[in-house]
Scaffold this active site. Structure first.
Site, PDB file in Angstrom:
ATOM      1  N   GLY A 100       4.973   0.620   2.331  1.00 50.20           N
ATOM      2  CA  GLY A 100       3.801  -0.012   2.920  1.00 50.20           C
ATOM      3  C   GLY A 100       4.099  -1.206   3.793  1.00 50.20           C
ATOM      4  O   GLY A 100       5.076  -1.234   4.551  1.00 50.20           O
ATOM      5  N   SER A 101       3.279  -2.223   3.616  1.00 50.50           N
ATOM      6  CA  SER A 101       3.261  -3.347   4.555  1.00 50.50           C
ATOM      7  C   SER A 101       4.579  -4.087   4.670  1.00 50.50           C
ATOM      8  O   SER A 101       4.766  -4.843   5.630  1.00 50.50           O
ATOM      9  CB  SER A 101       2.186  -4.336   4.123  1.00 50.50           C
ATOM     10  N   THR A 102       5.489  -3.909   3.700  1.00 51.88           N
ATOM     11  CA  THR A 102       6.779  -4.592   3.821  1.00 51.88           C
ATOM     12  C   THR A 102       7.538  -4.115   5.053  1.00 51.88           C
ATOM     13  O   THR A 102       8.475  -4.772   5.496  1.00 51.88           O
ATOM     14  CB  THR A 102       7.653  -4.336   2.575  1.00 51.88           C
ATOM     15  N   LYS A 106       6.127  -3.905   8.007  1.00 53.79           N
ATOM     16  CA  LYS A 106       5.548  -4.517   9.212  1.00 53.79           C
ATOM     17  C   LYS A 106       6.494  -5.503   9.886  1.00 53.79           C
ATOM     18  O   LYS A 106       6.654  -5.462  11.113  1.00 53.79           O
ATOM     19  CB  LYS A 106       4.211  -5.196   8.877  1.00 53.79           C
TER      20      LYS A 106
END
Lengths: 414, 574
Positions: free
Chosen positions: B276-278, B280
């Site tokens: 997920g967002s890690t 970004k």
């Protein structure tokens, strides 16, 4: 017969003219035991076979190291839940026995030849009586009745061995004075009685030792070669008989010939002996020794093999051989038959026992239950051996300045 | 006459005496020769044993201290795995003397975990049988006290892990046949049993104190959030050495059994997740590096979900406005990250992901590594979802190594579990420019200072990092309730030294997390507790006067007016 030079008067205390007699210390202490020293101790020192003494002391020192190595194995084996023996229990005890034994050795070695012989004959008589008493009063250890006395037990056969050799030599040498004496029969009777008593214990190993000493001395006394051959044949027959009629011998010879079970002491001894290779594992690093019954007595040679290596084993065998060679070489210019016989008997006993023990450890012989002289643990045997060594030292003492002729040259003098 | 007779008698006696003496001496030489033969035989036999004896070669001094399998120690020499001389209990049935039934009963009393029937069965066999391996001396004494000669106690080499379950997945365990089954025991099996190498212990990169702190904090979090599992890794960004690595629940390698087998997989290396967002920051770094993002103050539309084909990309907590680059990371906007990835293009994002080794199993000494789930076709939509960490699944170790490359000046180095001497540190491969790396360090710090990672702040340790709360794919799409909460932290941000990756699998919210499951509420607090514990051990001293300079970027963060401050504060980190 007395060989001790008449003791010269000790150096008179210095006197100052007109003044009272004053005791002063010898001016030069290094004069002590010097060739000019006329004291009893100095004479003893100069007459003594110091090489032989060094070799015996070397054996005792090796023995202390070996017992120190073997002690933890036996201490662990004999420890119980309630009583835990210190790992060096046997070492400290042996140290005590060595000190006592050395005392005996030095005192006996100072005796004049006549006194030494007298001591041996008395000791032999006493031990023979004790040996007869063993079946009545003895204690049973490991299935054999060999020990007598309570608390500190003594094994009369151990003390009898050196005394027997000297006594036998005395009996045989009597022939010189009176050739009509039935020396052969007398000595055979004595040996037979001892052998009978020993086999009742039973103790095959010691019996063989006594018969061996007797046979060696008879050989030296000039037994005809026919009789010698007959003796060898009888020995072989006796061993065969022992194999068939003496269960312990049967079992041990079987174990030797056909290899014991997986848990046989012979196998454990072999593993211990070879466990260290040529140079050994190093002191205290042996592991196989802990599986070994009698690590501190019968199989101490194997423990030495594991911790100090096979080269050390060879060195020990050579020290024993060196003692034999040293003694025999000195006997070659000895003129007194008794001395030759007695010293040979004592040496044969020491060397024979050592070689048989080593041979058992190397699986050259079936196991015998015999200790390695001066190296194995044991108070009774250490003192007996020390008395034997004392007798040996006493009988091999001689005047270093006496002119001695070599073998064969004696004849030209007439 | 008498005198003459007695005279001749004396002469005869004298000659007789000389004759006897001579005979004795000649025969003495024969006796001496016999002894010579005896000593010769003894020396021959000794030579034979010494040279040809079967044990002569094997039994050397070192054989006594040779463990058979080398020890494993941590980077400071603390023993992690050793080989000891244990006891086994063995029965030789043919030598048993007592009643077997009685004996079985007594054995069952000593070992309550084995039934009497079982013991009876073992005792009734005909062949020698092991009753027990790894018996402790106390048990051996009790069995010995039974006085049964048919039972013996052979010594056996046993692998012993003195730290019990600590670093269990790193170490693995050893099969009774003596070969490693998993972990470093398996990876280093050849070295550990090599007769030349096994005498010196092998040093791992692990610091057991850091490992203990990591397992403690992670275990506490797992318990308090009632999570299914958890994993964590602490990685040196300059060398790639793993300081600590854990996968919970763990097992005790000293007694590996069926119940341990369920936890055998090392989740750090052997499982992949959509993290997920890690992802970004990696996408943003790639865009800055490629020059598609040149102006951090440029704004992207995040006011409404982004439609790509038939698919809608939405933010979990929409800010309902346009966001610049720092705001994108601070608020973790999927919509903007997708636009940045789109501008960057599939080729360039793919190239960076490949440079970060996301297309192959994680590089580490362990054999338990898994090939990531790399998108089959890298179309426009895939490119955009990969940008915010969906549609690609990698192991946590992959991510930790990528973060290390992003913050250390831009150089990728493979992770290792072996302690490296300074000259052995690999040169690495350049992924990002050093300037990009410096910019990312500022942005990561801002996320912890002012964004979703606020709960990871540890005063004085200059923590930076990024949250990631990925919904787990289930039947019929993503499940909102099952989340993999990840926090990829770096400290100290002014001169990055360590990456700390915390992953919690399916946490349930609790009161402490305000009933939130997301990483900002579950994984980030673990970092806040862990970093102050391990920092000093790793040589990082807390210092309030040091920090990465973010002053030039701070004005870019839009702050709600004071009136709306309460609303901003309650904004949920995602």
């Amino acid at each position: 017969m007395s060989d001790l030079a008449a003791p010269a008067p000790a150096a008179a205390p210095t006197t100052t003219p007109g003044g009272p007699r004053a005791y002063t210390l010898p001016r030069n202490l290094s004069r002590r035991l010097g060739r000019s020293d006329r004291s009893q101790l100095a004479i003893w020192f100069w007459e003594l076979d110091r090489v032989l003494l060094s070799l015996i002391l070397m054996l005792i020192a090796i023995g202390l190291i070996a017992v120190q190595a073997a002690s933890p194995a036996t201490a662990r084996r004999l420890s119980t839940a309630t009583e835990i023996l210190s790992p060096l229990y046997f070492f400290y005890r042996q140290l005590g026995w060595v000190i006592v034994g050395l005392g005996f050795m030095f005192v006996v070695s100072m005796l004049p030849k006549r006194e030494a012989r007298r001591l041996a004959i008395i000791m032999a008589s006493v031990c023979l009586v004790l040996l007869m008493l063993v079946p009545i009063f003895g204690n049973t250890v490991n299935g054999a009745k060999r020990w007598i006395g309570y608390g500190i037990g003594i094994q009369p056969s151990e003390f009898l061995k050196p005394a027997f050799a000297v006594t036998l030599a005395w009996i045989i040498s009597l022939r010189i004075k009176d050739p009509t004496l039935p020396v052969l029969r007398l000595s055979a009777l004595l040996t037979g009685v001892i052998a009978f008593l020993l086999m009742r214990q039973p103790d095959l190993g010691q019996t063989i030792m006594f018969i061996g000493i007797w046979f060696t001395l008879m050989l030296l006394a000039g037994l005809s070669m026919q009789v010698v051959a007959a003796g060898v044949g009888a020995g072989a027959l006796g061993m065969t008989a022992a194999y068939f009629f003496y269960p312990v011998a049967t079992q041990r010879i079987n174990g030797w010939l056909f290899g014991g079970g997986e848990y046989d002491q012979v196998m454990f001894a072999h593993k211990t002996l070879t466990g260290g290779g040529l140079i050994g594992t190093g002191p205290g690093l042996g592991t196989h020794k802990f599986n070994l019954p009698e690590a501190h007595t019968d199989y101490i040679f194997s423990v030495i093999g594991e911790e100090f290596g096979l080269l050390a084993c060879a060195a020990i065998a050579l020290v024993y051989f060196a003692i034999i060679v040293r003694v025999c070489m000195r006997l070659l210019d000895e003129r007194d038959l008794f001395t030759i016989l007695a010293v040979t008997g004592l040496t044969a006993q020491l060397g024979g026992q050592a070689f048989i023990n080593i041979a058992v450890n190397l699986q050259l012989f079936p196991s015998k239950g015999m200790t390695l002289p001066f190296i194995s643990y044991g108070g009774s045997s250490m003192i007996a051996l020390s008395i034997g060594a004392g007798l040996l030292l006493s009988l091999t003492r001689r005047n270093p300045f006496e002119d001695r002729t070599l073998l064969g040259q004696d004849w030209s003098r007439g | 006459m008498t005198a003459l007779a007695s005279g001749s008698h004396r002469v005869r006696l004298a000659s007789k005496r000389q004759h006897m003496t001579l005979t004795a001496q000649v025969r003495l030489v024969a006796v001496l020769a016999l002894f010579g033969i005896g000593v010769g035989a003894i020396l021959l036999r000794l030579t034979f044993i010494g040279v040809f004896g079967e044990q002569a070669q094997a039994a050397t001094r070192s054989a006594l201290v040779d463990p058979g399998r080398g020890d494993i120690v941590d980077r400071n020499g603390v023993p992690l795995a050793r080989t000891i001389n244990g006891y086994a209990i063995r029965v030789v049935p043919e030598r048993l003397i007592g009643d077997r039934k009685v004996l079985a009963g007594k054995l069952a009393q000593i070992f309550p975990d084995t039934s009497e029937e079982r013991f009876l069965k073992l005792l009734s066999r005909t062949k020698p049988t092991y009753l027990r391996h790894r018996a402790v001396p106390e048990e051996v004494n009790r069995v010995h006290a039974l006085g049964e000669v048919g039972i013996e106690f052979p010594r056996e080499k046993e692998r012993f892990y003195p730290q019990l379950q600590l670093a269990a997945h790193v170490l693995g365990y050893v099969h009774p046949d003596g070969h490693g089954v998993s972990g470093m025991e398996r990876a280093m099996d050849a070295e550990l049993i090599d007769p030349k190498l096994r005498l010196t212990p092998s040093a791992l990169s692990i610091d057991i104190r850091v490992q203990a702190a990591l397992e403690d904090e992670l275990g506490r979090a797992m318990k308090s959030y009632d999570a299914k599992a958890a994993a964590g890794v602490v990685l040196d960004v300059e060398t790639g050495e793993v300081m600590a690595m854990t996968s919970l629940p763990s097992f005790n390698p000293n007694q590996f059994d069926a119940s341990s087998a369920a936890f055998e997989a090392n989740q750090v290396t052997y499982r992949f997740f959509e993290l997920g967002s890690t992802f970004k920051p990696l996408t943003v770094a790639a865009a800055i590096d490629a020059g598609t993002v040149t102006d951090l103050s440029r704004r992207y539309d995040a006011s409404r979900p982004l439609r790509v084909g038939g698919f809608q990309i939405r933010d979990s907590h929409s800010s309902g406005r346009w966001l610049n680059v720092p705001e994108t990371l601070v608020h973790s906007s999927n919509i903007v990250t997708a636009q940045i990835a789109d501008e960057l293009g599939p080729e360039r994002l793919q190239a960076v992901m490949r440079k970060l080794h996301f297309d192959r199993p994680a590089e580490i000494n362990l054999r338990e590594t898994v090939k990531p789930l790399w998108p089959a076709s890298w179309g426009r939509l895939t490119n955009m979802t990969v940008g915010y960490g969906h549609g690609i699944a990698v192991s946590p170790l992959h991510l930790a190594s990528a973060y290390a490359a992003m913050v250390n000046g831009g150089v990728y180095r493979p992770a290792t579990l072996l302690k490296l001497a300074p000259r052995d540190v690999p040169r690495g491969e350049r992924v990002f420019k050093a300037s990009t790396s410096a910019r990312m360090n500022q942005l990561l710090r801002m996320i912890v200072r002012d964004g979703t990672g606020r709960k990871a702040e540890a005063p004085g340790f200059r923590v930076g990092g990024k949250t990631g709360s990925a919904e787990k794919p289930g039947a019929g799409g993503y499940k909102r309730s099952s989340v993999v909460a990840t926090f990829a932290a770096v400290f100290p941000m002014d001169a990055p030294r360590f990456v700390v990756l915390i992953m919690i699998d399916e946490p349930a919210g609790n009161q402490a997390s305000s009933f939130q499951r997301t990483a900002g509420w579950t994984a980030a607090p673990v970092v806040a507790r862990l970093v102050p514990r391990i920092g000093p051990m790793l040589g990082i001293i807390p210092d309030d006067r040091r920090d990465v300079d973010v002053s030039e970027l701070m004005p870019l963060l839009w702050k709600a007016p004071v009136k709306a401050a309460a609303k901003t504060k309650s904004e949920d980190p995602a």
